[in-house]
Design a protein around this motif. Sequence first.
Motif, mmCIF file in Angstrom:
data_model
loop_
_atom_site.group_PDB
_atom_site.id
_atom_site.type_symbol
_atom_site.label_atom_id
_atom_site.label_comp_id
_atom_site.label_asym_id
_atom_site.label_seq_id
_atom_site.Cartn_x
_atom_site.Cartn_y
_atom_site.Cartn_z
ATOM 1 N N THR A 278 78.889 21.546 11.581
ATOM 2 C CA THR A 278 79.715 21.639 10.378
ATOM 3 C C THR A 278 81.035 20.938 10.638
ATOM 4 O OG1 THR A 278 78.725 23.790 9.829
ATOM 5 C CG2 THR A 278 80.770 23.190 8.700
ATOM 6 N N ILE A 279 81.394 20.025 9.754
ATOM 7 C CA ILE A 279 82.677 19.323 9.862
ATOM 8 C C ILE A 279 83.421 19.507 8.540
ATOM 9 C CG2 ILE A 279 83.840 17.130 10.274
ATOM 10 C CD1 ILE A 279 81.416 16.170 11.798
ATOM 11 N N ASN A 280 84.603 20.090 8.629
ATOM 12 C CA ASN A 280 85.429 20.278 7.440
ATOM 13 C C ASN A 280 86.900 20.153 7.818
ATOM 14 O OD1 ASN A 280 86.119 22.763 8.648
ATOM 15 N ND2 ASN A 280 84.500 23.841 7.544
ATOM 16 N N ILE B 254 83.089 11.228 9.588
ATOM 17 C CA ILE B 254 82.817 12.336 8.677
ATOM 18 C C ILE B 254 84.067 13.200 8.584
ATOM 19 C CG2 ILE B 254 81.380 14.360 8.208
ATOM 20 C CD1 ILE B 254 79.173 13.030 9.886
ATOM 21 N N LYS B 255 84.634 13.283 7.411
ATOM 22 C CA LYS B 255 85.831 14.095 7.189
ATOM 23 C C LYS B 255 86.937 13.768 8.192
ATOM 24 C CE LYS B 255 83.878 16.513 3.881
ATOM 25 N NZ LYS B 255 84.324 16.433 2.471
ATOM 26 N N MET C 91 80.850 19.151 5.178
ATOM 27 C CA MET C 91 79.613 18.449 5.561
ATOM 28 C C MET C 91 78.909 19.275 6.619
ATOM 29 S SD MET C 91 77.709 15.576 5.469
ATOM 30 C CE MET C 91 76.572 14.620 6.477
ATOM 31 N N LYS C 92 77.681 19.639 6.363
ATOM 32 C CA LYS C 92 76.863 20.371 7.335
ATOM 33 C C LYS C 92 75.564 19.597 7.525
ATOM 34 C CE LYS C 92 76.688 24.892 7.480
ATOM 35 N NZ LYS C 92 76.361 26.324 7.211
ATOM 36 N N PHE C 93 75.251 19.277 8.782
ATOM 37 C CA PHE C 93 74.027 18.542 9.044
ATOM 38 C C PHE C 93 73.300 19.119 10.245
ATOM 39 C CE2 PHE C 93 77.491 16.122 11.080
ATOM 40 C CZ PHE C 93 77.034 15.996 12.387
ATOM 41 N N ALA C 94 72.000 18.845 10.283
ATOM 42 C CA ALA C 94 71.161 19.290 11.391
ATOM 43 C C ALA C 94 70.970 18.147 12.376
ATOM 44 C CB ALA C 94 69.808 19.768 10.870
#
Length: 243
Positions: free
Chosen positions: A203-205, A116-117, A1-4
Amino acid sequence: MKFAVITDIHGNYGALQKVLDDIDSREDIDKIYNLGDNIGIGHETNKVLDTVFDRDDMEMIAGNHDEAVMSLINGTPYPKDLKGKFYEHHQWVESHLDESYYDELNQLPRYIETNIKGKNVLFIHYEIANNQLEDRIDYQPFADIVNDDEYEISQLFSDKDADLILFGHNHRLHMFDDKSTIYFNPGAVGLNNGSNTVYGIVTINEKGISVERVKLAYDDEEFLAGFKEKQVPAREFIFKNFM
Protein backbone atom coordinates in the motif's frame (compact mmCIF):
# COMPACT_ATOMS: atom_id res chain seq x y z
CA MET A 1 -2.70 2.62 -4.39
CA LYS A 2 -2.77 -0.99 -3.22
CA PHE A 3 -1.23 -3.73 -5.32
CA ALA A 4 -0.31 -7.38 -5.01
CA VAL A 5 3.13 -8.84 -5.66
CA ILE A 6 3.58 -12.43 -6.81
CA THR A 7 6.80 -14.14 -7.80
CA ASP A 8 8.28 -17.53 -8.60
CA ILE A 9 5.15 -19.45 -9.57
CA HIS A 10 7.39 -22.10 -11.15
CA GLY A 11 4.72 -24.02 -13.00
CA ASN A 12 2.48 -24.58 -9.96
CA TYR A 13 -1.05 -23.86 -11.13
CA GLY A 14 -2.83 -24.83 -7.90
CA ALA A 15 -0.75 -22.44 -5.81
CA LEU A 16 -1.21 -19.65 -8.36
CA GLN A 17 -4.96 -20.08 -8.45
CA LYS A 18 -5.19 -20.02 -4.65
CA VAL A 19 -3.30 -16.72 -4.59
CA LEU A 20 -5.37 -15.16 -7.36
CA ASP A 21 -8.63 -16.24 -5.72
CA ASP A 22 -7.54 -14.54 -2.50
CA ILE A 23 -6.48 -11.38 -4.32
CA ASP A 24 -9.77 -11.22 -6.24
CA SER A 25 -11.81 -11.74 -3.06
CA ARG A 26 -10.34 -8.61 -1.49
CA GLU A 27 -11.79 -6.24 -4.12
CA ASP A 28 -9.38 -3.44 -3.16
CA ILE A 29 -6.27 -4.58 -5.06
CA ASP A 30 -5.65 -2.17 -7.94
CA LYS A 31 -3.04 -4.23 -9.77
CA ILE A 32 -0.86 -7.35 -9.66
CA TYR A 33 2.87 -7.27 -10.35
CA ASN A 34 4.41 -10.62 -11.34
CA LEU A 35 8.17 -10.76 -10.76
CA GLY A 36 9.01 -13.71 -12.98
CA ASP A 37 9.93 -17.40 -13.03
CA ASN A 38 6.45 -18.36 -14.14
CA ILE A 39 7.78 -21.61 -15.61
CA GLY A 40 10.44 -24.19 -14.85
CA ILE A 41 10.76 -26.62 -11.91
CA GLY A 42 7.00 -27.23 -11.82
CA HIS A 43 5.18 -29.04 -14.63
CA GLU A 44 1.93 -27.10 -15.20
CA THR A 45 3.53 -24.75 -17.68
CA ASN A 46 0.70 -23.93 -20.07
CA LYS A 47 -1.99 -23.70 -17.36
CA VAL A 48 0.11 -21.13 -15.52
CA LEU A 49 0.89 -19.09 -18.63
CA ASP A 50 -2.72 -19.17 -19.81
CA THR A 51 -3.77 -17.79 -16.43
CA VAL A 52 -1.23 -15.00 -16.07
CA PHE A 53 -1.38 -13.80 -19.67
CA ASP A 54 -5.18 -13.73 -19.49
CA ARG A 55 -5.19 -11.18 -16.65
CA ASP A 56 -5.79 -7.56 -17.64
CA ASP A 57 -4.66 -6.34 -14.21
CA MET A 58 -1.20 -7.97 -14.21
CA GLU A 59 2.18 -6.59 -15.26
CA MET A 60 5.04 -9.07 -15.61
CA ILE A 61 8.78 -9.26 -15.84
CA ALA A 62 11.03 -12.19 -16.78
CA GLY A 63 12.87 -14.47 -14.38
CA ASN A 64 16.00 -16.50 -15.07
CA HIS A 65 14.05 -19.75 -15.62
CA ASP A 66 11.70 -18.04 -18.08
CA GLU A 67 14.71 -16.76 -20.02
CA ALA A 68 16.62 -20.05 -19.85
CA VAL A 69 13.70 -21.99 -21.36
CA MET A 70 13.34 -19.37 -24.07
CA SER A 71 17.06 -19.62 -24.89
CA LEU A 72 16.39 -23.21 -25.98
CA ILE A 73 13.48 -22.08 -28.14
CA ASN A 74 15.36 -19.11 -29.58
CA GLY A 75 18.51 -21.11 -30.32
CA THR A 76 20.70 -18.84 -28.21
CA PRO A 77 23.31 -20.19 -25.75
CA TYR A 78 21.98 -21.76 -22.58
CA PRO A 79 23.32 -20.33 -19.27
CA LYS A 80 26.18 -22.38 -17.83
CA ASP A 81 25.13 -21.79 -14.21
CA LEU A 82 21.91 -23.76 -14.81
CA LYS A 83 23.25 -26.46 -17.14
CA GLY A 84 24.24 -29.02 -14.52
CA LYS A 85 20.96 -28.66 -12.64
CA PHE A 86 18.18 -27.85 -15.08
CA TYR A 87 19.24 -28.39 -18.69
CA GLU A 88 17.29 -31.63 -19.28
CA HIS A 89 14.43 -30.33 -17.18
CA HIS A 90 14.21 -27.12 -19.21
CA GLN A 91 14.33 -29.15 -22.42
CA TRP A 92 11.29 -31.05 -21.12
CA VAL A 93 9.49 -27.78 -20.28
CA GLU A 94 10.36 -26.41 -23.72
CA SER A 95 8.98 -29.52 -25.42
CA HIS A 96 5.64 -29.08 -23.63
CA LEU A 97 5.39 -25.30 -23.99
CA ASP A 98 2.60 -24.12 -26.29
CA GLU A 99 4.23 -22.06 -29.05
CA SER A 100 1.48 -19.45 -28.77
CA TYR A 101 3.32 -18.13 -25.69
CA TYR A 102 6.70 -17.66 -27.39
CA ASP A 103 6.25 -14.03 -28.38
CA GLU A 104 4.79 -12.96 -25.04
CA LEU A 105 7.61 -14.62 -23.09
CA ASN A 106 10.25 -13.09 -25.36
CA GLN A 107 8.75 -9.64 -24.87
CA LEU A 108 8.80 -9.66 -21.07
CA PRO A 109 11.04 -6.90 -19.68
CA ARG A 110 13.65 -7.59 -17.02
CA TYR A 111 12.47 -4.81 -14.73
CA ILE A 112 9.80 -2.17 -14.26
CA GLU A 113 10.52 1.26 -12.81
CA THR A 114 7.60 3.47 -11.89
CA ASN A 115 6.58 6.27 -9.56
CA ILE A 116 3.56 5.70 -7.34
CA LYS A 117 2.28 8.52 -5.16
CA GLY A 118 5.70 10.17 -5.28
CA LYS A 119 7.62 6.99 -4.41
CA ASN A 120 10.10 5.42 -6.83
CA VAL A 121 9.40 1.71 -7.13
CA LEU A 122 11.56 -0.95 -8.79
CA PHE A 123 10.23 -4.38 -9.73
CA ILE A 124 13.02 -6.85 -10.63
CA HIS A 125 13.42 -10.63 -10.38
CA TYR A 126 16.78 -10.21 -8.63
CA GLU A 127 19.73 -7.86 -8.82
CA ILE A 128 21.28 -7.29 -12.23
CA ALA A 129 24.11 -4.74 -12.33
CA ASN A 130 23.15 -1.65 -14.31
CA ASN A 131 25.78 -2.36 -16.96
CA GLN A 132 24.39 -5.89 -17.47
CA LEU A 133 20.69 -5.13 -17.75
CA GLU A 134 20.69 -5.87 -21.48
CA ASP A 135 23.01 -8.92 -21.38
CA ARG A 136 21.68 -12.23 -22.71
CA ILE A 137 20.87 -14.88 -20.12
CA ASP A 138 23.95 -16.95 -21.08
CA TYR A 139 26.12 -14.10 -19.78
CA GLN A 140 24.58 -14.88 -16.36
CA PRO A 141 23.52 -11.30 -15.57
CA PHE A 142 21.60 -12.16 -12.41
CA ALA A 143 23.75 -11.68 -9.30
CA ASP A 144 24.66 -14.57 -7.02
CA ILE A 145 22.21 -15.05 -4.16
CA VAL A 146 23.39 -13.34 -0.97
CA ASN A 147 22.56 -13.94 2.69
CA ASP A 148 19.15 -12.91 3.95
CA ASP A 149 20.17 -10.10 6.31
CA GLU A 150 19.36 -6.47 5.63
CA TYR A 151 22.95 -5.34 5.13
CA GLU A 152 23.61 -7.97 2.45
CA ILE A 153 20.40 -7.09 0.62
CA SER A 154 21.08 -3.35 0.76
CA GLN A 155 24.59 -3.92 -0.61
CA LEU A 156 23.22 -6.19 -3.32
CA PHE A 157 20.95 -3.44 -4.65
CA SER A 158 23.32 -0.55 -3.90
CA ASP A 159 23.42 0.52 -7.56
CA LYS A 160 19.64 0.94 -7.67
CA ASP A 161 17.87 4.19 -6.75
CA ALA A 162 14.40 3.49 -5.40
CA ASP A 163 12.23 3.97 -2.34
CA LEU A 164 10.87 0.44 -2.70
CA ILE A 165 12.59 -2.55 -4.30
CA LEU A 166 10.44 -5.63 -4.93
CA PHE A 167 12.14 -8.86 -5.95
CA GLY A 168 11.99 -12.66 -5.88
CA HIS A 169 14.32 -15.42 -7.10
CA ASN A 170 15.53 -17.05 -3.87
CA HIS A 171 12.05 -18.15 -2.71
CA ARG A 172 12.46 -16.73 0.81
CA LEU A 173 10.82 -13.89 2.70
CA HIS A 174 12.67 -10.58 2.89
CA MET A 175 10.84 -7.67 4.50
CA PHE A 176 13.13 -4.84 5.51
CA ASP A 177 10.79 -1.90 5.83
CA ASP A 178 12.19 0.48 8.45
CA LYS A 179 14.86 2.20 6.36
CA SER A 180 14.88 4.84 3.64
CA THR A 181 14.70 2.07 1.03
CA ILE A 182 12.26 -0.78 1.62
CA TYR A 183 13.23 -4.24 0.34
CA PHE A 184 10.43 -6.79 -0.04
CA ASN A 185 10.42 -10.34 -1.37
CA PRO A 186 7.22 -12.12 -0.28
CA GLY A 187 8.64 -15.57 -1.15
CA ALA A 188 7.74 -18.03 -3.88
CA VAL A 189 4.15 -18.67 -4.88
CA GLY A 190 4.93 -22.18 -6.10
CA LEU A 191 7.85 -23.62 -4.12
CA ASN A 192 9.61 -23.96 -0.74
CA ASN A 193 6.51 -23.48 1.39
CA GLY A 194 5.14 -27.03 1.62
CA SER A 195 1.37 -27.03 1.33
CA ASN A 196 1.26 -23.24 1.62
CA THR A 197 1.57 -20.45 -0.89
CA VAL A 198 2.48 -16.80 -0.36
CA TYR A 199 2.21 -13.38 -1.94
CA GLY A 200 2.64 -9.75 -0.95
CA ILE A 201 0.41 -6.70 -0.64
CA VAL A 202 1.85 -3.20 -0.90
CA THR A 203 0.00 0.00 0.00
CA ILE A 204 1.38 3.39 -1.01
CA ASN A 205 -0.40 6.55 0.08
CA GLU A 206 0.29 9.99 1.55
CA LYS A 207 1.44 8.34 4.79
CA GLY A 208 4.12 6.29 3.06
CA ILE A 209 4.65 2.64 2.12
CA SER A 210 3.41 -0.43 3.97
CA VAL A 211 4.02 -4.07 3.04
CA GLU A 212 2.27 -7.26 4.10
CA ARG A 213 2.91 -10.94 3.41
CA VAL A 214 -0.08 -13.24 2.96
CA LYS A 215 0.32 -16.98 3.57
CA LEU A 216 -2.39 -19.42 2.44
CA ALA A 217 -2.85 -23.17 2.76
CA TYR A 218 -3.69 -25.06 -0.43
CA ASP A 219 -3.97 -28.67 -1.62
CA ASP A 220 -0.65 -29.55 -3.26
CA GLU A 221 -1.35 -33.28 -3.72
CA GLU A 222 -2.08 -33.10 -7.46
CA PHE A 223 0.96 -30.91 -8.09
CA LEU A 224 3.33 -33.28 -6.26
CA ALA A 225 1.88 -36.40 -7.87
CA GLY A 226 2.27 -34.87 -11.33
CA PHE A 227 6.07 -35.04 -11.21
CA LYS A 228 6.06 -38.85 -11.21
CA GLU A 229 3.03 -39.21 -13.47
CA LYS A 230 4.62 -37.00 -16.14
CA GLN A 231 8.16 -38.33 -15.57
CA VAL A 232 9.49 -34.81 -15.08
CA PRO A 233 13.30 -34.73 -15.43
CA ALA A 234 15.35 -33.75 -12.33
CA ARG A 235 12.41 -34.47 -10.04
CA GLU A 236 14.62 -35.96 -7.30
CA PHE A 237 16.76 -32.82 -7.28
CA ILE A 238 13.62 -30.66 -7.32
CA PHE A 239 12.01 -32.49 -4.40
CA LYS A 240 15.19 -32.30 -2.35
CA ASN A 241 15.75 -28.60 -2.86
CA PHE A 242 12.38 -26.96 -3.53
CA MET A 243 9.54 -28.91 -1.92
